[in-house]
Structure formats: C-alpha cells, structure tokens
Motif scaffolding. Sequence first.
Motif, PDB file in Angstrom:
ATOM      1  N   THR A 181      83.299  28.558 -66.647  1.00 38.65           N
ATOM      2  CA  THR A 181      84.305  27.504 -66.851  1.00 38.65           C
ATOM      3  C   THR A 181      83.959  26.351 -65.908  1.00 38.65           C
ATOM      4  N   ALA A 182      84.577  25.199 -66.163  1.00 39.09           N
ATOM      5  CA  ALA A 182      84.124  23.966 -65.500  1.00 39.09           C
ATOM      6  C   ALA A 182      84.318  23.975 -63.982  1.00 39.09           C
ATOM      7  N   ASP A 183      85.252  24.795 -63.492  1.00 41.17           N
ATOM      8  CA  ASP A 183      85.498  24.830 -62.047  1.00 41.17           C
ATOM      9  C   ASP A 183      84.363  25.498 -61.282  1.00 41.17           C
ATOM     10  N   LEU A 184      83.587  26.338 -61.970  1.00 38.56           N
ATOM     11  CA  LEU A 184      82.540  27.097 -61.288  1.00 38.56           C
ATOM     12  C   LEU A 184      81.211  26.376 -61.367  1.00 38.56           C
ATOM     13  N   LYS A 185      80.557  26.304 -60.247  1.00 35.97           N
ATOM     14  CA  LYS A 185      79.263  25.619 -60.229  1.00 35.97           C
ATOM     15  C   LYS A 185      78.168  26.675 -60.306  1.00 35.97           C
ATOM     16  N   ASP A 186      77.292  26.462 -61.234  1.00 33.89           N
ATOM     17  CA  ASP A 186      76.134  27.336 -61.345  1.00 33.89           C
ATOM     18  C   ASP A 186      74.937  26.504 -60.909  1.00 33.89           C
ATOM     19  N   PRO A 187      74.458  26.705 -59.665  1.00 32.27           N
ATOM     20  CA  PRO A 187      73.429  25.808 -59.113  1.00 32.27           C
ATOM     21  C   PRO A 187      72.154  25.772 -59.960  1.00 32.27           C
ATOM     22  N   GLU A 188      71.870  26.890 -60.630  1.00 29.34           N
ATOM     23  CA  GLU A 188      70.651  26.882 -61.451  1.00 29.34           C
ATOM     24  C   GLU A 188      70.905  26.319 -62.840  1.00 29.34           C
ATOM     25  N   GLY A 189      72.154  26.025 -63.130  1.00 32.11           N
ATOM     26  CA  GLY A 189      72.488  25.419 -64.411  1.00 32.11           C
ATOM     27  C   GLY A 189      72.172  26.291 -65.613  1.00 32.11           C
ATOM     28  N   LYS A 190      72.205  27.593 -65.414  1.00 27.04           N
ATOM     29  CA  LYS A 190      71.846  28.497 -66.503  1.00 27.04           C
ATOM     30  C   LYS A 190      73.032  28.807 -67.410  1.00 27.04           C
ATOM     31  N   SER A 191      74.239  28.623 -66.872  1.00 30.09           N
ATOM     32  CA  SER A 191      75.412  29.023 -67.636  1.00 30.09           C
ATOM     33  C   SER A 191      75.876  27.912 -68.564  1.00 30.09           C
ATOM     34  N   GLN A 192      76.480  28.346 -69.658  1.00 29.70           N
ATOM     35  CA  GLN A 192      77.047  27.387 -70.590  1.00 29.70           C
ATOM     36  C   GLN A 192      78.541  27.254 -70.299  1.00 29.70           C
ATOM     37  N   VAL A 193      79.000  25.996 -70.149  1.00 34.70           N
ATOM     38  CA  VAL A 193      80.406  25.777 -69.801  1.00 34.70           C
ATOM     39  C   VAL A 193      81.282  25.924 -71.045  1.00 34.70           C
ATOM     40  N   ILE A 194      82.325  26.755 -70.933  1.00 34.07           N
ATOM     41  CA  ILE A 194      83.269  26.912 -72.051  1.00 34.07           C
ATOM     42  C   ILE A 194      84.675  26.571 -71.577  1.00 34.07           C
ATOM     43  N   GLY A 195      85.557  26.322 -72.546  1.00 42.47           N
ATOM     44  CA  GLY A 195      86.931  25.930 -72.231  1.00 42.47           C
ATOM     45  C   GLY A 195      87.858  27.133 -72.076  1.00 42.47           C
ATOM     46  N   THR A 196      89.134  26.813 -71.825  1.00 39.87           N
ATOM     47  CA  THR A 196      90.143  27.831 -71.558  1.00 39.87           C
ATOM     48  C   THR A 196      90.277  28.824 -72.715  1.00 39.87           C
ATOM     49  N   ALA A 197      90.466  28.298 -73.925  1.00 39.41           N
ATOM     50  CA  ALA A 197      90.719  29.168 -75.081  1.00 39.41           C
ATOM     51  C   ALA A 197      89.472  29.969 -75.453  1.00 39.41           C
ATOM     52  N   GLU A 198      88.306  29.315 -75.315  1.00 42.76           N
ATOM     53  CA  GLU A 198      87.055  30.021 -75.616  1.00 42.76           C
ATOM     54  C   GLU A 198      86.851  31.194 -74.665  1.00 42.76           C
ATOM     55  N   PHE A 199      87.195  30.956 -73.422  1.00 39.73           N
ATOM     56  CA  PHE A 199      87.063  32.040 -72.445  1.00 39.73           C
ATOM     57  C   PHE A 199      87.964  33.207 -72.861  1.00 39.73           C
ATOM     58  N   GLY A 200      89.227  32.877 -73.185  1.00 35.07           N
ATOM     59  CA  GLY A 200      90.163  33.929 -73.616  1.00 35.07           C
ATOM     60  C   GLY A 200      89.641  34.677 -74.834  1.00 35.07           C
ATOM     61  N   ASP A 201      89.115  33.931 -75.804  1.00 33.93           N
ATOM     62  CA  ASP A 201      88.593  34.568 -77.025  1.00 33.93           C
ATOM     63  C   ASP A 201      87.433  35.510 -76.710  1.00 33.93           C
ATOM     64  N   LYS A 202      86.592  35.089 -75.784  1.00 33.32           N
ATOM     65  CA  LYS A 202      85.440  35.932 -75.442  1.00 33.32           C
ATOM     66  C   LYS A 202      85.872  37.192 -74.690  1.00 33.32           C
ATOM     67  N   VAL A 203      86.918  37.060 -73.890  1.00 29.12           N
ATOM     68  CA  VAL A 203      87.431  38.253 -73.208  1.00 29.12           C
ATOM     69  C   VAL A 203      88.004  39.224 -74.242  1.00 29.12           C
ATOM     70  N   VAL A 204      88.723  38.674 -75.212  1.00 28.41           N
ATOM     71  CA  VAL A 204      89.267  39.510 -76.286  1.00 28.41           C
ATOM     72  C   VAL A 204      88.134  40.204 -77.034  1.00 28.41           C
ATOM     73  N   ALA A 205      87.101  39.444 -77.376  1.00 31.98           N
ATOM     74  CA  ALA A 205      85.978  40.025 -78.105  1.00 31.98           C
ATOM     75  C   ALA A 205      85.320  41.147 -77.293  1.00 31.98           C
ATOM     76  N   ALA A 206      85.188  40.903 -75.992  1.00 32.01           N
ATOM     77  CA  ALA A 206      84.562  41.930 -75.146  1.00 32.01           C
ATOM     78  C   ALA A 206      85.429  43.196 -75.099  1.00 32.01           C
ATOM     79  N   LEU A 207      86.742  43.013 -75.124  1.00 38.68           N
ATOM     80  CA  LEU A 207      87.641  44.167 -75.100  1.00 38.68           C
ATOM     81  C   LEU A 207      87.577  44.964 -76.396  1.00 38.68           C
ATOM     82  N   LEU A 208      87.309  44.255 -77.488  1.00 38.11           N
ATOM     83  CA  LEU A 208      87.304  44.920 -78.793  1.00 38.11           C
ATOM     84  C   LEU A 208      85.988  45.633 -79.079  1.00 38.11           C
ATOM     85  N   HIS A 209      84.947  45.348 -78.267  1.00 37.60           N
ATOM     86  CA  HIS A 209      83.650  45.996 -78.548  1.00 37.60           C
ATOM     87  C   HIS A 209      83.232  47.035 -77.518  1.00 37.60           C
TER      88      HIS A 209
END
Length: 365
Positions: free
Chosen positions: A337-365
């Motif tokens: 998420t945008a508050d976190l700095k990834d110094p190597e810039g490897k991470s893709q920044v996602i928004g609030t709802a996308e983060f929630g959706d991905k957590v849900v998806a991870a819980l379902l699999h």
Amino acid sequence: MIKKYTIAMLEGDCIGPEIMREAVKVLRVIEQQSGVTFDLQYAPFGGKAYFDTGKAFPDETKAVCDRADAIVKGPIGLSHADSQRIPVDEQPERGALLPLRRRYNTFANFRPVYLPPELAHFSPLKARVVEGGIDMMMIRELVGGLYFGRKEEGVNAEGKRYVNEVLEYDEDQIRQIMHIAFKESRKRKKVLHNIHKSNVLKSSVLWNAVLDEVAPEYPDVVVKHAIVDAAATALVLNPRQFDVMVMENMFGDILSDLGGGLLGSLGLMPSACVGPEKAYYEPSHGSAPDIAGKGVANPYSMIGSIALMLEKSFGMEKEAQQIMNAMRKVFGSGYTTADLKDPEGKSQVIGTAEFGDKVVAALLH
Ligand code: IPM
Ligand code: MN
C-alpha cells in the motif's frame, strides 16, 4: 448451537469507514468458514458524530457498545481546522476515545510490533538490523497516568496562566497490568522489558516496586529494566533484543508510535484494548484526513485489529492466525500500500479495497 456474537462497529472519522469496510469483508469470510455469526451494529463515534448528533460519543452509541460482545473502532479525529470548530471537551479524543476507554476500563493495551522476515525491507532500518524480522509486543497501561489524572488550569497569583495535570497510579492499577505483561511473556520468549523513568518520576518508583512484588509469581520470566529514553534509542539500534515490553500510558503512546516507525508505517499497527468485562479493538494510527476518501489507506491495522478481536474476545485463535497469514501473503506476493516504502521498488502499489479483496482471496484458497 450456532454461535453468534454482537459487535459494535464504530467507523470513526476520515479513513475510518474505508478501512472498516475491508475489515468487514474479511469478517464475512470468517463467518462463512467458521459457522459463527457476527451481528454488526454500526454506531456514530468521533468528530463526524459530533457534527451529526451534537455528541462525540452519543448515548445511543454507548447503549450499542454496552450490549455488544466486543467493540471495533476505527480511527477518530478531524483535520486541525475542523477540530477547532468543536468545543475542546467534545473534540473526539477527549470527548469520545478517552470516555470509551474509561467506560470499559480497558486498562490493557496490546500493541504488536510485527514484521515477518520476508517483509523486513519495509522497515527504514538497515537490513542487517532487522534481518529475521521484528516481533515484539508492547503492553501499554491505558486508563491511568497523565491521561486520566486530575487536571486544573487557571491564572496564578502572579497573573500567569498555568496548568497542572497529575500523573497518578495506585498499586492495584500497576499490579493488574503487570500480571497481564507477565502472562503475555510466558506465552512468548519469557523475557519482559520493564520501561520506566524511576531516576526522576516517583510514579516509576512505585511502578517498579509493584513489579518486584509480582515477579516472584512468574519465576520463569526474566525481567529486564530500561529507562524510557534509553529504550527509545535501543529500539532503533537493535529492536530484535525486545520481546514483551510493559509501560505506563504516556510512555506507551510514544514508544508504540516509534514501533510503527520501525515497521515502516503506523499502517501496520493493530491493537487490542482489554478491560475486565469488555474489550475494544482499534488501529494505533490516526484518521489521516489528508488521504481520506482516496481509497489509498492501508487497511492492515484495521483488519489486524479484527484478528485480535477473534483471538482475544472470541477464542478464535486459528481464524486470527489465518487472517494474519493472509495479509502476510498479500505483501509477500509483491503488493504494497502507498504508506509503505519498498526501497527496491519491487512491489506493486494497490489501494484499500484491492488489498481487502486480495486478503479475502488468500483466505479462500
Ligand atoms: C493512541 C492515540 C490516542 C492516544 C489519541 C488519539 C488520544 O494516539 O491510541 O495511541 O494518545 O492514546
Ligand atoms: Mn498514539
């Protein structure tokens, strides 16, 4: 019999409703998977509540909280300009949050400062300092000390404005938080850091004396002492030396924000506020008026607070762990998420709802 819990949902201000929405998505998955039913009762609380109802902690909200099995609270507080339009004692911190803490005597505040090894790059500290991750539990006394002591203000004999606020603890208040801290230490590495300022403050002298009286009941726990200012330095230089830390209210406020800094963001700081009969759960961070409504806030602290509720109020440790693992997996698969700095810039920044959706998806699999 189907288990059902009633939860008071206090969305709070600014980013509160956005991050709460994601926490609810997660809760609904747990509901399906566990068969436990959660009856969510929303009630106004905070600065917006003041403007809508005339009270930051309306009676109707108190009633909802009284009836609930647990309370989930989003961050509160408005922009400086909006806060100025509220009378000082109704401003949400003094008018809602402190009264909530007092009402349910939530003296034990658990603030996990946790960053798993694979996410250590989010910390602003050098890789060699945080190698292996960060994992401590700050325990903050939450209903005593300067926050709740007597306050007096006025004009003195010399015609000068003065203020006097009292740092007060009695031995029972100290004893009860010590028992909490020792028990938590027992569940973890059996090392308890006591944070104090007994070289100056008499309150710390009593604090330490009570600690010495309680300690013999926990002979398996090693107690270490650190003076609060030195502890701040030690936390930055070598956070991995700490496991459980116990401290009075104000010290805990300050050092737990430092904890968020060690992780890279206060967005990674859920918390539990536990009293004798009731507990409430909240992110340790503020309401971030600057990013409200933009859908970029990090919901981790809010979702993590839900996990703490499942664990501490409903005995659902397994589900709590699943939620934390799911969030870890989302970050671990290269999202941030945008508050976190990834110094190597490897991470893709996602928004609030996308983060929630991905957590849900991870819980379902
Ligand atoms: C926290 C917050 C509160 C506190 C404020 C909002 C009153 O900073 O929970 O740490 O100081 O306790
Ligand atoms: Mn704080």
